[in-house]
Design an enzyme around this catalytic site. Structure first.
Site, mmCIF file in Angstrom:
data_model
loop_
_atom_site.group_PDB
_atom_site.id
_atom_site.type_symbol
_atom_site.label_atom_id
_atom_site.label_comp_id
_atom_site.label_asym_id
_atom_site.label_seq_id
_atom_site.Cartn_x
_atom_site.Cartn_y
_atom_site.Cartn_z
ATOM 1 C CB CYS A 151 25.090 97.610 26.674
ATOM 2 S SG CYS A 151 25.406 99.301 27.197
ATOM 3 C CG ASP A 177 29.402 53.871 37.007
ATOM 4 O OD1 ASP A 177 28.813 52.779 37.087
ATOM 5 O OD2 ASP A 177 30.392 54.058 36.282
ATOM 6 C CB CYS A 219 24.849 99.310 32.143
ATOM 7 S SG CYS A 219 23.694 99.975 30.933
#
Length: 779
Positions: A47, A460, A44
């Site tokens: 951890c 550009d 989870c």
């Protein structure tokens, strides 16, 4: 003969890139090196916090854990050994291995399937005999009769309950051992395993006590059911996460392992690791191109769909560039390697995808902060629930001990930090994988939250709105211009010979205009001849004596001004071709033999086929387009008219600092600005924009400055990238809403005694699966 009196134009150096919050660290300017480790044992988001906190305590280490891919991404100096990182991870109770180049994390272990098999084997009979009362009663009678026939003293209280306890014992002590081990090693940093371990052991221990003393109900089905649903949920979750990472796994396996190279005219098979730049290799029909290169022989069509998302195969012939790992469809071609190893397009895409998956979106910070305190709060709530029901329960004197334990276990089991931890990383995993397969690389997760706010796009020209590849649009070889040379040249004055002279001379020239002439000459069937006395004048052109057999003219190729300085008066047809090319905004090169102009090449890149449709789609979505380019006013204006950009939104001859100033001015005016470019001169503007995209065909400087990289040449990738970002953010938000709502609603229901622990375990598994499957909907 040399070309003289030439005006040379130099590009100004790019403006230094400004620092921008949230950008990656530029590894080229530091001694830090990125490393990725596969971590096992995480269950989870708690951890995740434990591992990150431990690793970040090492001086000079920056760690980011991705729960969805079960990996940890490290940025540290080369002096810090990988073994030291692994040792630190192990000290927190997890195992780790370094992921080498080309490997991917193993997201779906066979161990989860084995654990599920034994969980079903022990849990299903236990649940059935405990919850189906008729079976329970019949088993009690049969067990007692059997024991009586064998003259064995019957056990205290329910013999079926003892059988259920016996079946649950290997499930609790062996199958679920990894869960209990993880809970124990994280005793001071509680995780989801802590809740599951505490809940299952509480139910199991209480069942033994209750059946031994005859006080209260037995809850073996609770312990078995909780573990079964948790193990099933993790198995399905790991399968779903593996499916989510399919696109990245496909990228990792695309590269060729061996290649057929030409050595002294012989075909030799060598490992791909031994291929070097400049080697010529063979690509047979149906095979993948070994590495990036230039076609020198043969024609075919190649499929780039897995790399760039292009749906239509690209025709290639001598002079065409091919991408490594693209699929050769129907012709045998010989390719000269131009990039190998980590410099190839495939390696760049894969590296950017892995890097993106190792980062966290700002929205995830809230979830991480909540997850860090989630398990301790739930544990305290469970304890409070137990005492609340025990002293203030249904009875006047309080609730029963059994009932209080059951409800407290339900609170422990239903709480699910797992869904909270998966809400963002799984969505990012799916989005980055889906995007990569379509030529869109989300390099910075922060882009997700900005995409929906963009109201101005600055583009550009060269390489962005146009292909960026110089091409001969018109080659004029008027017969009238040849007459001045005389009869000695008459037999050689044909299109093929003239183009062969241009090919021979320009093969030694690396200028884009020269390369365009080379590609045109090769496509027209020209041949290469020996060149002597070669000279090149930057900004003007090239000159040399080309040995064409019976004749050896001095050949000049250069700008009209340069050639006019060194040649006779231009023939009217030559002058007309020059004027026509210049009025079209194209670069013009004139070819002369022995001082007589005999051919004109009009060269330029071309507007991308989908440029106008892309601009229209952006305008329809409320985004105002701007064209800011370093090109001249005529060329910029012509391109703007073709694609549909208003003339007042066009800025020509813009230097890097002027592009940066325009971005800053638009931001100061309250706009959220998206910049799209491909060159070194775009890097500062890309870094300064709120959101930035770089064309994958551009420079590494531009790509490293951008939030999103578009690997396919189509400009519509901009619209697709914005849509993907918006859908991903929407999915993350719905995942977080579900994860928060589930716990906000579920925990009070459990605390109120309206659920049994087994149903709570099922709800917890469904919660995690919902988040994962909802993320898989991203397209």
């Amino acid at each position: 003969m040399a070309v003289e009196d030439i005006k040379i134009e130099l590009n100004r150096p790019p403006t230094p890139e400004p620092e921008k919050p949230g950008r990656d660290i530029d590894l080229s300017k530091t001694s830090l090196t990125p490393r990725t480790f596969s971590v096992t044992g995480m269950t989870c988001s708690s951890c995740v916090n434990t591992i990150e906190k431990s690793l970040n305590s090492i001086s000079g280490v920056s760690a980011s854990v991705n729960f969805a891919t079960e990996t940890v991404h490290i940025l540290a100096s080369a002096e810090i050994k990988s073994s030291e990182i692994i040792k630190k991870i192990k000290s927190t109770g997890y195992t780790a291995t370094l992921i080498e180049n080309g490997d991917g994390p193993a997201l779906h272990s066979k161990k989860s399937g084995v654990a599920l098999f034994f969980a079903i084997l022990f849990a299903v009979p236990t649940i059935a005999m405990s919850m189906i009362h008729q079976w329970h009663a019949q088993l009690d009678i049969q067990i007692l009769n059997t024991l009586s026939a064998l003259n064995i003293l019957p056990p205290l209280y329910s013999p079926t309950a003892w059988l259920a306890i016996a079946l649950t014992t290997p499930l609790i002590l062996l199958v679920a051992l990894p869960i209990h081990r993880a809970a124990l090693r994280n005793f001071f940093h509680p995780t989801m395993d802590s809740l599951i371990s505490l809940g299952s052991f509480s139910a199991f221990g209480w069942s033994i006590y209750a059946n031994a003393t005859g006080t209260g109900d037995v809850y073996t089905e609770v312990a078995a059911g909780v573990l079964l649903f948790v193990i099933l949920g993790r198995y399905l979750e790991s399968r779903a996460r593996r499916r989510a990472s399919t696109a990245l796994s496909t990228l990792l396996t695309l590269g060729a392992k061996e290649v057929i190279v030409l050595r002294n005219g012989l075909e030799v098979i060598i490992p791909i690791s031994e291929l070097a730049i400049g080697d010529d290799f063979i690509v047979k029909p149906g095979a993948r191109v070994a590495t990036d290169g230039l076609v020198i022989s043969g024609t075919s069509s190649v499929n780039n769909s897995m790399l760039t998302g292009e749906s239509v195969p690209v025709e290639v012939s001598p002079g065409s560039r091919v991408i490594g790992a693209s699929l050769n469809n129907n012709g045998r071609i010989i390719v000269r390697a131009t990039r190998v190893g980590s410099d190839t397009e495939l390696a760049r895409i894969t590296a950017m995808v892995v890097q993106a998956q190792g980062q966290k979106a700002p929205i995830q910070k809230i979830a991480d902060q909540i997850s860090a305190i989630f398990v301790p709060i739930v544990t305290l709530l469970a304890i409070a629930t137990f005492f609340g029901w025990y002293y203030l329960g249904d009875n006047v004197d309080g609730g029963s001990l059994a009932q209080s334990i059951q409800i407290a276990i339900t609170v422990l089991v239903i709480a699910c930090p797992c869904a909270l931890g998966l809400a963002t990383p799984v969505a990012l995993l799916v989005a980055s994988g889906r995007g990569a397969s379509r030529g869109i690389v989300l390099r910075q997760p922060r882009a997700l939250e900005l995409a929906r706010k963009v109201d101005v796009i600055v583009l550009d020209k060269t390489g962005t709105l146009t292909t960026g590849v110089m091409k001969v649009h018109d080659a004029s070889i008027p017969i009238g211009a040849h007459k001045v040379l005389g009869a000695a040249y008459s037999e050689s004055l044909n299109e093929k010979t003239i183009l062969s002279s241009a090919l021979s001379l320009e093969l030694a020239n690396d200028h884009p205009v020269g390369q365009a002439i080379v590609s045109h000459a090769l496509a027209s069937g020209a041949n290469r001849h020996e060149v002597v006395e070669f000279t090149q004048t930057p900004g003007a052109g090239v000159a040399g004596r080309v040995l064409l057999g019976a004749i050896s003219p001095v050949v000049l190729i250069g700008t009209p001004k340069a050639i006019a300085h060194s040649a006779t008066t231009f023939d009217p047809a030559i002058a007309e071709a020059i004027t026509r090319g210049e009025e079209s905004g194209l670069s013009v090169a004139v070819l002369a033999w022995d001082g007589v102009a005999i051919a004109v090449f009009a060269i330029g890149d071309q507007v991308k086929a989908d440029a106008a449709a892309t601009i229209s789609a952006l305008v329809d979505s409320g985004i105002t387009p701007w064209l800011v380019t370093g090109d001249n006013e005529e060329s910029a204006g012509a391109i703007a008219r073709l694609v549909g950009i208003k003339s007042e939104n066009v800025i020509a001859r813009a230097l890097p600092d002027e592009k940066l100033a325009r971005i800053t001015a638009l931001k100061d005016a309250g706009h959220t600005v998206l910049m799209v470019g491909d060159g070194i001169n775009d890097a500062a503007a890309l870094a300064a924009a709120d959101l930035s995209m770089a064309m994958g065909t551009g420079t590494d400087t531009a790509i490293s400055s951008a939030d999103i990289t578009l690997m396919r040449p189509e400009l519509m990738g901009i619209v697709d990238a914005l849509k993907l970002s918006k859908r991903t953010l929407s999915t993350i938000k719905s995942n977080l809403v579900w994860a928060f709502a589930y716990n906000v609603v579920g925990i009070p229901i459990a605390a109120a005694g309206l659920l049994t622990p087994m149903y709570a375990a099922g709800a917890m598994a469904v919660s995690s699966l919902f988040v994962v499957t909802n993320s898989l909907r991203i397209r």
